[in-house]
Scaffold this active site. Structure first.
Site, mmCIF file in Angstrom:
data_model
loop_
_atom_site.group_PDB
_atom_site.id
_atom_site.type_symbol
_atom_site.label_atom_id
_atom_site.label_comp_id
_atom_site.label_asym_id
_atom_site.label_seq_id
_atom_site.Cartn_x
_atom_site.Cartn_y
_atom_site.Cartn_z
ATOM 1 N N LYS A 1 0.849 -1.184 0.000
ATOM 2 C CA LYS A 1 0.000 0.000 0.000
ATOM 3 C C LYS A 1 0.884 1.233 0.000
ATOM 4 O O LYS A 1 2.009 1.125 0.494
ATOM 5 C CB LYS A 1 -0.950 0.039 1.186
ATOM 6 C CG LYS A 1 -0.386 -0.315 2.565
ATOM 7 C CD LYS A 1 0.816 0.386 3.115
ATOM 8 C CE LYS A 1 0.710 1.861 3.382
ATOM 9 N NZ LYS A 1 1.997 2.415 3.919
ATOM 10 N N TYR B 1 -4.229 4.148 6.389
ATOM 11 C CA TYR B 1 -4.708 3.159 7.369
ATOM 12 C C TYR B 1 -6.037 3.615 7.969
ATOM 13 O O TYR B 1 -6.957 2.817 8.157
ATOM 14 C CB TYR B 1 -3.694 2.969 8.505
ATOM 15 C CG TYR B 1 -2.486 2.173 8.116
ATOM 16 C CD1 TYR B 1 -2.558 0.790 7.978
ATOM 17 C CD2 TYR B 1 -1.263 2.781 7.890
ATOM 18 C CE1 TYR B 1 -1.452 0.047 7.620
ATOM 19 C CE2 TYR B 1 -0.145 2.050 7.533
ATOM 20 C CZ TYR B 1 -0.245 0.690 7.400
ATOM 21 O OH TYR B 1 0.850 -0.047 7.042
HETATM 22 P P1 NAD Z 1 12.557 1.554 2.281
HETATM 23 O O1 NAD Z 1 13.044 2.885 1.864
HETATM 24 O O2 NAD Z 1 13.052 1.015 3.579
HETATM 25 O O3 NAD Z 1 12.867 0.475 1.154
HETATM 26 C C1 NAD Z 1 12.651 0.742 -0.212
HETATM 27 C C2 NAD Z 1 13.460 -0.226 -1.048
HETATM 28 O O4 NAD Z 1 13.276 0.139 -2.414
HETATM 29 C C3 NAD Z 1 14.952 -0.158 -0.761
HETATM 30 O O5 NAD Z 1 15.479 -1.454 -0.777
HETATM 31 C C4 NAD Z 1 15.492 0.664 -1.941
HETATM 32 O O6 NAD Z 1 16.835 0.338 -2.265
HETATM 33 C C5 NAD Z 1 14.551 0.212 -3.048
HETATM 34 N N1 NAD Z 1 14.483 1.140 -4.185
HETATM 35 C C6 NAD Z 1 14.466 0.765 -5.472
HETATM 36 N N2 NAD Z 1 14.404 1.831 -6.281
HETATM 37 C C7 NAD Z 1 14.400 2.915 -5.473
HETATM 38 C C8 NAD Z 1 14.351 4.306 -5.736
HETATM 39 N N3 NAD Z 1 14.283 4.808 -6.983
HETATM 40 N N4 NAD Z 1 14.348 5.151 -4.686
HETATM 41 C C9 NAD Z 1 14.366 4.676 -3.411
HETATM 42 N N5 NAD Z 1 14.417 3.355 -3.124
HETATM 43 C C10 NAD Z 1 14.435 2.474 -4.145
HETATM 44 O O7 NAD Z 1 10.972 1.626 2.274
HETATM 45 P P2 NAD Z 1 9.966 0.674 3.036
HETATM 46 O O8 NAD Z 1 9.619 1.267 4.337
HETATM 47 O O9 NAD Z 1 10.450 -0.721 2.994
HETATM 48 O O10 NAD Z 1 8.643 0.854 2.107
HETATM 49 C C11 NAD Z 1 8.500 0.185 0.861
HETATM 50 C C12 NAD Z 1 7.014 0.018 0.539
HETATM 51 O O11 NAD Z 1 6.405 -0.738 1.562
HETATM 52 C C13 NAD Z 1 6.223 1.338 0.472
HETATM 53 O O12 NAD Z 1 5.244 1.238 -0.525
HETATM 54 C C14 NAD Z 1 5.551 1.432 1.826
HETATM 55 O O13 NAD Z 1 4.341 2.156 1.801
HETATM 56 C C15 NAD Z 1 5.305 -0.014 2.126
HETATM 57 N N6 NAD Z 1 5.267 -0.300 3.563
HETATM 58 C C16 NAD Z 1 4.194 -0.948 4.053
HETATM 59 C C17 NAD Z 1 4.118 -1.228 5.392
HETATM 60 C C18 NAD Z 1 2.947 -2.000 5.929
HETATM 61 O O14 NAD Z 1 2.800 -2.081 7.136
HETATM 62 N N7 NAD Z 1 2.137 -2.588 5.080
HETATM 63 C C19 NAD Z 1 5.125 -0.829 6.254
HETATM 64 C C20 NAD Z 1 6.234 -0.159 5.711
HETATM 65 C C21 NAD Z 1 6.288 0.097 4.366
#
Ligand code: NAD
Length: 406
Positions: free
Chosen positions: A171, A256
């Site tokens: 999401k 949420y």
């Molecule tokens: P994060 O920044 O920790 O991780 C993002 C990942 O994407 C990294 O591994 C990064 O290297 C990669 N990536 C690839 N191309 C990129 C670019 N152009 N710019 C930046 N990063 C790039 O983020 P996250 O917290 O893991 O979030 C990722 C997704 O998961 C989002 O859509 C977020 O909304 C979702 N999320 C959902 C929940 C949940 O509870 N459902 C919790 C956290 C995150």
């Protein structure tokens, strides 16, 4: 913790913040942080947890039966090795009955090799964003789980469908309505399933709240309030870059509250009000909103009042006011530690349920729907609705007037 900021340090801060909220009289807890419920009810009814051998033995008068072979687990390919995938999703596979991690996609080879070692994934199954499409030739991959910055969800979902795989996508589904529609279209064309990872809809405390809300446990619902607030941290992150995030706290965590209002009522809003604030003196909020407050009106007359904010505190909760009583979840959308309170003017109680890994539950749900060829509970159409309403919330805030939601 509700989101990506789940370091031990943050967790400790959240726990002390929760104590502070309790002392302030919020969340039905005493100053000592303990529930001040006069009575407690216990409802431990999770069918995922149990001992099949002893249950069968009991049913058959004490003769233990050897259980059949474990179900075949579908292979998941994890795309993006950021905080959420490494901190929550990969560890959750140990609790899954129908899903296992078989492949990784990352731009960081060293990191992916370390993760592959930790989860016994073959190094031959590490892909990069460039050779991602080669997953088409990997028969061990059944499902591609997209855990990338929001603006990349559409591209990798569509490429996964073109490679002939099912998709679980984080999401918010995407940053525009057009992208959501392209994702749904690509899934249909490929004949594969698209599920949006609304993990909270697979979480027992929220499932119980939905049941009570829809069954009018204390009479018809009159209004609902919800707050989702998180400490966002420093300025160098994609969440604060509108091109990658699609917006600020609303797209990330306000979703949420929005989704909860819809799953609790079982209705779609008809009217939306909103106000937002973007503190331009803070470099973190030069591109996206920090805080947004929105109100929803539903066809039955239920009103909802929601807040989302990137703040210095972290909390997430909702309260449902029925005609004759109330229920509250606080926290409501954390990764763990949900608490369910309810009452009437005469009594106040806490309902205890078993905590389970709802990450594993959602991955299992998709795997089972694939195996049984059944529709998923949270398909692309569900993600599209939230993206549409979020666009309307931004419109209402920009225009300073009530907008129709349809
Ligand atoms: P994060 O920044 O920790 O991780 C993002 C990942 O994407 C990294 O591994 C990064 O290297 C990669 N990536 C690839 N191309 C990129 C670019 N152009 N710019 C930046 N990063 C790039 O983020 P996250 O917290 O893991 O979030 C990722 C997704 O998961 C989002 O859509 C977020 O909304 C979702 N999320 C959902 C929940 C949940 O509870 N459902 C919790 C956290 C995150």
């Amino acid at each position: 913790m509700p989101e990506s900021h789940a370091s031990d340090w943050d967790r400790r801060k959240f726990l002390s913040a929760a104590g502070g909220l309790a002392a302030a009289g919020l969340g039905s807890t005493s100053a000592a942080g303990q529930p001040k419920a006069e009575q407690r009810t216990v409802e431990l009814d999770n069918p995922r947890i149990g001992d099949p051998i002893s249950q069968t033995a009991k049913a058959q008068g004490g003769t233990p039966q050897v259980p059949g072979p474990p179900p075949k687990k579908l292979g998941y390919c994890i795309v993006g090795l950021g905080k959420f995938s490494v901190g929550q999703i990969l560890p959750a596979f140990k609790d899954a009955e129908h899903a296992r991690p078989v492949a990784l996609v990352s731009g960081d080879r060293a990191k992916s090799e370390a993760v592959a070692d930790a989860y016994d994934i073959s190094k031959k199954k590490i892909y990069s964003y460039d050779n991602f499409d080669a997953i088409a030739d990997d028969p061990d991959i059944d499902v591609v789980y997209i855990i990338l910055p929001n603006a990349l969800h559409a591209e990798f979902t569509i490429r996964a469908f073109e490679a002939g795989k099912h998709v679980l996508c984080e999401k918010p589904m995407a940053t525009s309505i057009a992208d959501c529609e392209r994702m749904i279209g690509a899934g249909k064309q490929a004949g594969k399933k698209l599920m949006i990872a609304y993990r909270v809809q697979y979480e027992p405390f929220n499932i119980k709240a939905i049941e009570w809300a829809r069954n009018e446990h204390y009479g018809p619902i009159q209004f609902i309030t919800s707050e989702t607030v998180i400490e966002i941290g420093g300025p160098n992150q994609w969440r604060l870059d509108k091109k990658l995030s699609g917006g600020g706290s609303l797209m990330d965590i306000g979703i949420y509250s929005l989704n909860a209002m819809r799953y609790l009522t079982g209705e779609e809003p008809t009217h939306i009000n909103a106000m937002m604030h973007q503190d331009n003196s803070d470099p973190r909020f030069s591109d996206v909103e920090q805080s947004i407050i929105f109100q929803l009106k539903f066809p039955s007359g239920i009103l909802a009042n929601c807040t989302s904010s990137y703040s210095t505190a972290t909390f997430n909760r909702y309260a449902v006011a029925f005609r004759d009583g109330w229920l509250k979840l606080d926290p409501a959308t954390n990764y763990t530690g949900h608490r369910f309170f309810h009452g009437t003017p005469e009594k106040e109680e806490q309902l205890f349920l078993k905590h389970v890994s709802h990450f594993a539950a959602e991955m299992d749900h998709l795997a089972q729907c694939i195996k049984d060829n059944k529709p998923v509970k949270t398909p692309g159409e569900e993600g599209l609705k939230d993206v549409k309403y979020m666009q309307k919330i931004y419109q209402a805030a920009r225009e300073g007037k009530t907008v129709t939601a349809g």
